[in-house]
Write a protein that holds these residues in place. Structure first.
Motif, PDB file in Angstrom:
ATOM      1  N   THR A  11      52.904  49.564  30.208  1.00  0.00           N
ATOM      2  CA  THR A  11      52.359  50.881  29.849  1.00  0.00           C
ATOM      3  C   THR A  11      51.879  50.865  28.400  1.00  0.00           C
ATOM      4  O   THR A  11      50.816  51.405  28.076  1.00  0.00           O
ATOM      5  CB  THR A  11      53.450  51.956  30.024  1.00  0.00           C
ATOM      6  OG1 THR A  11      53.957  51.859  31.355  1.00  0.00           O
ATOM      7  CG2 THR A  11      52.903  53.350  29.806  1.00  0.00           C
ATOM      8  N   ALA A  27      48.638  48.750  28.102  1.00  0.00           N
ATOM      9  CA  ALA A  27      47.496  49.467  28.664  1.00  0.00           C
ATOM     10  C   ALA A  27      47.038  50.592  27.735  1.00  0.00           C
ATOM     11  O   ALA A  27      45.844  50.747  27.463  1.00  0.00           O
ATOM     12  CB  ALA A  27      47.873  50.039  30.035  1.00  0.00           C
ATOM     13  N   ASN A  28      47.982  51.350  27.212  1.00  0.00           N
ATOM     14  CA  ASN A  28      47.626  52.504  26.384  1.00  0.00           C
ATOM     15  C   ASN A  28      47.158  52.121  24.993  1.00  0.00           C
ATOM     16  O   ASN A  28      46.240  52.730  24.451  1.00  0.00           O
ATOM     17  CB  ASN A  28      48.799  53.475  26.299  1.00  0.00           C
ATOM     18  CG  ASN A  28      48.885  54.355  27.523  1.00  0.00           C
ATOM     19  OD1 ASN A  28      48.054  55.238  27.718  1.00  0.00           O
ATOM     20  ND2 ASN A  28      49.839  54.081  28.385  1.00  0.00           N
ATOM     21  N   THR A  82      43.703  50.810  25.447  1.00  0.00           N
ATOM     22  CA  THR A  82      42.804  51.943  25.681  1.00  0.00           C
ATOM     23  C   THR A  82      42.484  52.659  24.374  1.00  0.00           C
ATOM     24  O   THR A  82      41.322  52.932  24.061  1.00  0.00           O
ATOM     25  CB  THR A  82      43.465  52.930  26.672  1.00  0.00           C
ATOM     26  OG1 THR A  82      43.662  52.253  27.919  1.00  0.00           O
ATOM     27  CG2 THR A  82      42.614  54.166  26.886  1.00  0.00           C
ATOM     28  N   THR A 140      49.764  56.464  35.881  1.00  0.00           N
ATOM     29  CA  THR A 140      49.912  55.187  36.574  1.00  0.00           C
ATOM     30  C   THR A 140      49.518  55.330  38.039  1.00  0.00           C
ATOM     31  O   THR A 140      48.908  54.432  38.620  1.00  0.00           O
ATOM     32  CB  THR A 140      51.357  54.662  36.426  1.00  0.00           C
ATOM     33  OG1 THR A 140      51.695  54.687  35.039  1.00  0.00           O
ATOM     34  CG2 THR A 140      51.496  53.246  36.946  1.00  0.00           C
ATOM     35  N   PRO A 172      45.100  55.320  32.019  1.00  0.00           N
ATOM     36  CA  PRO A 172      46.111  55.412  30.955  1.00  0.00           C
ATOM     37  C   PRO A 172      46.124  56.784  30.273  1.00  0.00           C
ATOM     38  O   PRO A 172      45.063  57.412  30.106  1.00  0.00           O
ATOM     39  CB  PRO A 172      45.671  54.338  29.960  1.00  0.00           C
ATOM     40  CG  PRO A 172      44.883  53.371  30.776  1.00  0.00           C
ATOM     41  CD  PRO A 172      44.216  54.168  31.842  1.00  0.00           C
TER      42      PRO A 172
END
Lengths: 266, 91
Positions: free
Chosen positions: A18, A21-22, A25, A213, A218
């Motif tokens: 997580t 991904a964030n 992003t 998710t 994200p």
């Protein structure tokens, strides 16, 4: 020349993927060129968290085994123009399919073209971990405010220091302000005090993460979510900006406060 | 609601985070004390170097180890003395 940052934790399930991904992003939103590298061979997940699972043709092992060229395996995330790419892990191989030297060569090659290479490290301290950290310039250790996660973070920090990793920073994930307030959860200072390491940011527990998710989008893309805001702040700190920690709890309206006082909704 | 009652009547239990911190403190002392034999060997050599300035010791009989007790961890060194030097350096 780009920078390689490994996202690691020791314990599973604390939010490495997580975070990768964030952070990726948020960095891409700020116009940095980013590659997300999933090093969790055999248990890949960064693809589904990013919503890119249907676009995989080649993977990490195909690249290191020279089945394809690096460019062919990079999946461009269309939401970010030319700013965000994913290099997925192989799903049908195991951690020994890649060596630390191969990872180092691969990240070197990526550094020539990208600003940030974020490596999503597998849980554990075995070969998968060794591979993931081998090309990294610095590390973000993710923990949650629980005894087991903090203990494992301590072990990982020790191993990173022994491997002469550059900067090592801590990300505290899934903190629950209300539990902290009543003394039933360790707070930021408690954890920093125990681990003696620099803090890169704190992410509150947030239902939005589950929804994000589910959708493969994200939360850093969601301007209203608190976890998204926290990750965007962390991304700015990663690039060297001074960004104050956001208050743990959002300002509540009178009605919400009365509800909490009466014990409804928490 | 229970929270408020707890606060009004005074909680008889410590907040659980204090328990977590104390347990973590202890567990990390033990975790961090698991050091490699090479590390212990290094300490041993340095200890011998320091002690031999003051007394003659049986370097083959030197033992350095880490002992885990229930609430603490100690570095234990055993250094058999062969002979004391006459002119001990003045402090």
């Amino acid at each position: 020349m780009g920078e390689v940052i490994v996202i690691t934790s020791g314990k599973g399930g604390v939010g490495k993927t997580t975070t990768a991904a964030n952070l990726g992003t948020a960095l891409a939103l700020n116009e940095h060129r980013v590659v997300l590298l999933d090093a969790d061979i055999g248990l890949r997940n960064l693809d589904v968290v990013m919503g890119l699972e249907n676009r995989i043709v080649y993977d990490l092992v195909d690249v290191t085994a020279k089945v394809c060229r690096l460019k062919q395996a990079l999946i461009r995330d269309k939401r970010f123009n030319e700013h965000l790419f994913l290099l997925p892990a192989a799903q049908t191989r195991d951690k020994t399919a890649v060596t630390p030297e191969e990872m180092k060569d691969l990240t070197e090659e990526l550094k020539a073209e990208f600003d940030f290479i974020l490596v999503d490290c597998p849980a554990g301290i075995e070969q998968g971990f060794r591979n993931a950290i081998s090309g990294a310039d610095r590390a973000i250790v993710v923990t949650t405010p629980e005894v087991s996660a903090v203990r494992d973070a301590d072990r990982i920090i020790g191993l990173l220091e022994a491997s002469e990793m550059g900067e090592v920073q801590l990300l505290i994930n899934r903190i629950r302000p209300r539990m902290v307030k009543r003394g039933d959860m360790m707070d930021i200072d408690d954890i920093i005090d125990i681990l003696a390491v620099d803090l890169v940011g704190v992410v509150p527990e947030d239902d939005c993460i589950v929804v994000a998710t589910n959708r493969g989008e994200p939360t850093a893309l969601d301007s209203t979510s608190r976890s998204g805001q926290a990750f965007r702040n962390i991304a700015r700190r990663v690039t060297g900006e001074q960004v104050p920690l956001m208050p743990l709890e959002a300002e509540e309206g009178l009605i919400a406060r009365v509800r909490h006082l009466l014990g409804f909704g928490s | 609601m229970l929270d408020i009652l707890g606060k009004v009547f005074g909680r008889d239990e410590a907040p659980s985070k204090e328990i977590a911190k104390e347990r973590l403190r202890l567990v990390l002392v033990h975790d961090r004390a698991t050091v490699s034999p090479q590390f212990l060997e290094l300490i041993k050599e340095e200890v011998i170097a320091v002690i031999t300035e003051y007394m003659e010791i049986d370097t083959d009989g030197v033992e350095v180890s880490i002992h885990s007790l229930e609430r603490s961890v100690a570095l234990v060194a055993s250094l058999p003395i062969k002979r004391m030097k006459r002119a001990v350096k003045a402090v």
